[in-house]
Every structure is written in structure tokens, then in C-alpha cells.
Design a protein around this motif. Structure first.
Motif, PDB file in Angstrom:
ATOM      1  N   ARG A   1      23.427  35.951  13.158  1.00 57.55           N
ATOM      2  CA  ARG A   1      23.206  35.025  14.273  1.00 57.55           C
ATOM      3  C   ARG A   1      21.706  34.740  14.338  1.00 57.55           C
ATOM      4  N   LEU A   2      21.359  33.455  14.281  1.00 62.55           N
ATOM      5  CA  LEU A   2      19.981  33.019  14.467  1.00 62.55           C
ATOM      6  C   LEU A   2      19.905  32.367  15.842  1.00 62.55           C
ATOM      7  N   THR A   3      18.940  32.785  16.631  1.00 61.46           N
ATOM      8  CA  THR A   3      18.715  32.195  17.951  1.00 61.46           C
ATOM      9  C   THR A   3      17.279  31.693  17.993  1.00 61.46           C
ATOM     10  N   PHE A   4      17.131  30.401  18.288  1.00 69.12           N
ATOM     11  CA  PHE A   4      15.806  29.805  18.432  1.00 69.12           C
ATOM     12  C   PHE A   4      15.613  29.445  19.897  1.00 69.12           C
ATOM     13  N   ILE A   5      14.577  30.022  20.505  1.00 69.22           N
ATOM     14  CA  ILE A   5      14.235  29.750  21.904  1.00 69.22           C
ATOM     15  C   ILE A   5      12.936  28.955  21.876  1.00 69.22           C
ATOM     16  N   GLY A   6      13.025  27.697  22.249  1.00 67.26           N
ATOM     17  CA  GLY A   6      11.867  26.815  22.167  1.00 67.26           C
ATOM     18  C   GLY A   6      10.975  26.882  23.384  1.00 67.26           C
ATOM     19  N   ASN A   7       9.821  26.257  23.270  1.00 66.94           N
ATOM     20  CA  ASN A   7       8.869  26.249  24.389  1.00 66.94           C
ATOM     21  C   ASN A   7       9.032  24.987  25.238  1.00 66.94           C
ATOM     22  N   GLU A   8      10.200  24.350  25.138  1.00 70.85           N
ATOM     23  CA  GLU A   8      10.470  23.141  25.900  1.00 70.85           C
ATOM     24  C   GLU A   8      11.580  23.425  26.919  1.00 70.85           C
ATOM     25  N   PRO A   9      11.491  22.879  28.118  1.00 75.72           N
ATOM     26  CA  PRO A   9      12.569  23.061  29.091  1.00 75.72           C
ATOM     27  C   PRO A   9      13.895  22.532  28.536  1.00 75.72           C
ATOM     28  N   ALA A  10      14.980  23.243  28.818  1.00 77.92           N
ATOM     29  CA  ALA A  10      16.296  22.880  28.290  1.00 77.92           C
ATOM     30  C   ALA A  10      16.684  21.440  28.626  1.00 77.92           C
TER      31      ALA A  10
ATOM     32  N   VAL B   1      11.638  28.441  34.346  1.00 77.95           N
ATOM     33  CA  VAL B   1      12.228  27.305  33.653  1.00 77.95           C
ATOM     34  C   VAL B   1      13.274  27.780  32.661  1.00 77.95           C
ATOM     35  N   GLU B   2      14.422  27.114  32.667  1.00 85.72           N
ATOM     36  CA  GLU B   2      15.432  27.394  31.641  1.00 85.72           C
ATOM     37  C   GLU B   2      14.957  26.748  30.348  1.00 85.72           C
ATOM     38  N   ARG B   3      14.797  27.568  29.319  1.00 91.00           N
ATOM     39  CA  ARG B   3      14.254  27.092  28.054  1.00 91.00           C
ATOM     40  C   ARG B   3      15.343  26.613  27.116  1.00 91.00           C
ATOM     41  N   MET B   4      14.943  25.746  26.185  1.00 90.18           N
ATOM     42  CA  MET B   4      15.856  25.283  25.144  1.00 90.18           C
ATOM     43  C   MET B   4      16.238  26.475  24.262  1.00 90.18           C
ATOM     44  N   VAL B   5      17.536  26.651  24.047  1.00 89.50           N
ATOM     45  CA  VAL B   5      18.033  27.712  23.180  1.00 89.50           C
ATOM     46  C   VAL B   5      19.085  27.111  22.256  1.00 89.50           C
ATOM     47  N   VAL B   6      18.901  27.311  20.955  1.00 89.44           N
ATOM     48  CA  VAL B   6      19.928  26.916  19.992  1.00 89.44           C
ATOM     49  C   VAL B   6      20.301  28.159  19.199  1.00 89.44           C
TER      50      VAL B   6
END
Length: 169
Positions: free
Chosen positions: A130-139, A9-14
């Protein structure tokens, strides 16, 4: 339909580059005094935040909507590499930190089975981080549910907090 695994799954990344040194970005992300200033999207406030910042420790924060509804989130910390990486599991909770189903709050939230949230802090030099947040929700789900927009608004609020922190120095 079979459940998808983390790798499928491609994860949410901000991601956001802040005009602040990594030490300051880390502090804004990990100190409840500052978290309360940015927790929640635009228009939301955070009247309460408690944190036991260690592996196995927990975070419990309240997010209050403009109409006064309270939403509680909790996280458990699984890995902490100071000023580099935080691995945690975030979930909707009651005011005591007990996990609840987001649907009971009218929230659509699709988590990826066995996925953790990962926050990365990268020193870019010249006082930038640079802050990168990778969430546990599909993008795709995060985009459709407003989670992606909410996290981008949170990062806007963090930029404001960092500007104030730099002025106070």
C-alpha cells in the motif's frame, strides 16, 4: 481570515494497493529511471529527472504536457526511512530547480503552510504494497483543481511501471 495550520486542514490523500513487493514499489518511486516513466498525469511525459536521494538532497523533474508545455517540479527530502517513509517538500520550479509561483504557469495551487508531502510504503504481505501519498494541499482544493485526479492517474502509471518491472525480473 487567519491562515489555517496543518492540524486544521484535511489534506489531500491518495492511496493505492499495488500487486508488487514493497522493495519494487520503493524502487519505482525513488529511481529517476522509473520516475521518468510515471511522472505526470495521463498523457504527460517526463523528459528529464535528476535526484540526489538523501536527507537534504533534491529531486528535479520535468513534466511535459501533450501540447509540449514543460512544467518543472522540485522536492527537497527532509526524512527518509528506507522502504517505509519519505517526507519532502515539493514545489513548482524552473529548469534549474529554483522555486517559482505556480500562478506564473497558470496553475492554481493552494499549499498548507508548513506542511510537507509524506509518502508511506506499507508491506501488506502476499507481494502487495500500500502506497499512501499525503500532499501539502487541502483536500477540497486538490479535488477542485484536478490535483487529486492527477495523482490517481500517476498511481495508474506506477502500476503499469511495476508490471513491467516484475516482468523484467
Amino acid at each position: 481570515m487567519a491562515e489555517k495550520t496543518v492540524s486544521e486542514v484535511e489534506r489531500m490523500v491518495v492511496t493505492r494497493v499495488f500487486d508488487a513487493p514493497r522493495e519494487l514499489v520503493w524502487k519505482a518511486w525513488t529511481d529517476p529511471k522509473y520516475i521518468m516513466q510515471w511522472w505526470g498525469p495521463k498523457g504527460f511525459t517526463s523528459p528529464a529527472c535528476e535526484m540526489d536521494f538523501r536527507v537534504g538532497g533534491k529531486l528535479l523533474c520535468c513534466m511535459k504536457s501533450p501540447d509540449g508545455q514543460e512544467f518543472w517540479n522540485a522536492s527537497e527530502f527532509h526524512e527518509i526511512i528506507p522502504q517505509e517513509k519519505i517526507v519532502s517538500s515539493m514545489y513548482f520550479a524552473d529548469s534549474k530547480g529554483n522555486k517559482i509561483d505556480p500562478a506564473t504557469l497558470g496553475i492554481e495551487h493552494e499549499a498548507i503552510e508548513d506542511a510537507f508531502d509524506v509518502t508511506l510504503f506499507e508491506d501488506l504481505g502476499n507481494g502487495q504494497t500500500r502506497l499512501t501519498f499525503i500532499g501539502n494541499e487541502p483536500a477540497e482544493s486538490a479535488k477542485n483543481s484536478g490535483q487529486m485526479e492527477g495523482w490517481n492517474q500517476i498511481l495508474d502509471k506506477i502500476a503499469d511501471v511495476l508490471a513491467e518491472m516484475k516482468q523484467a525480473k
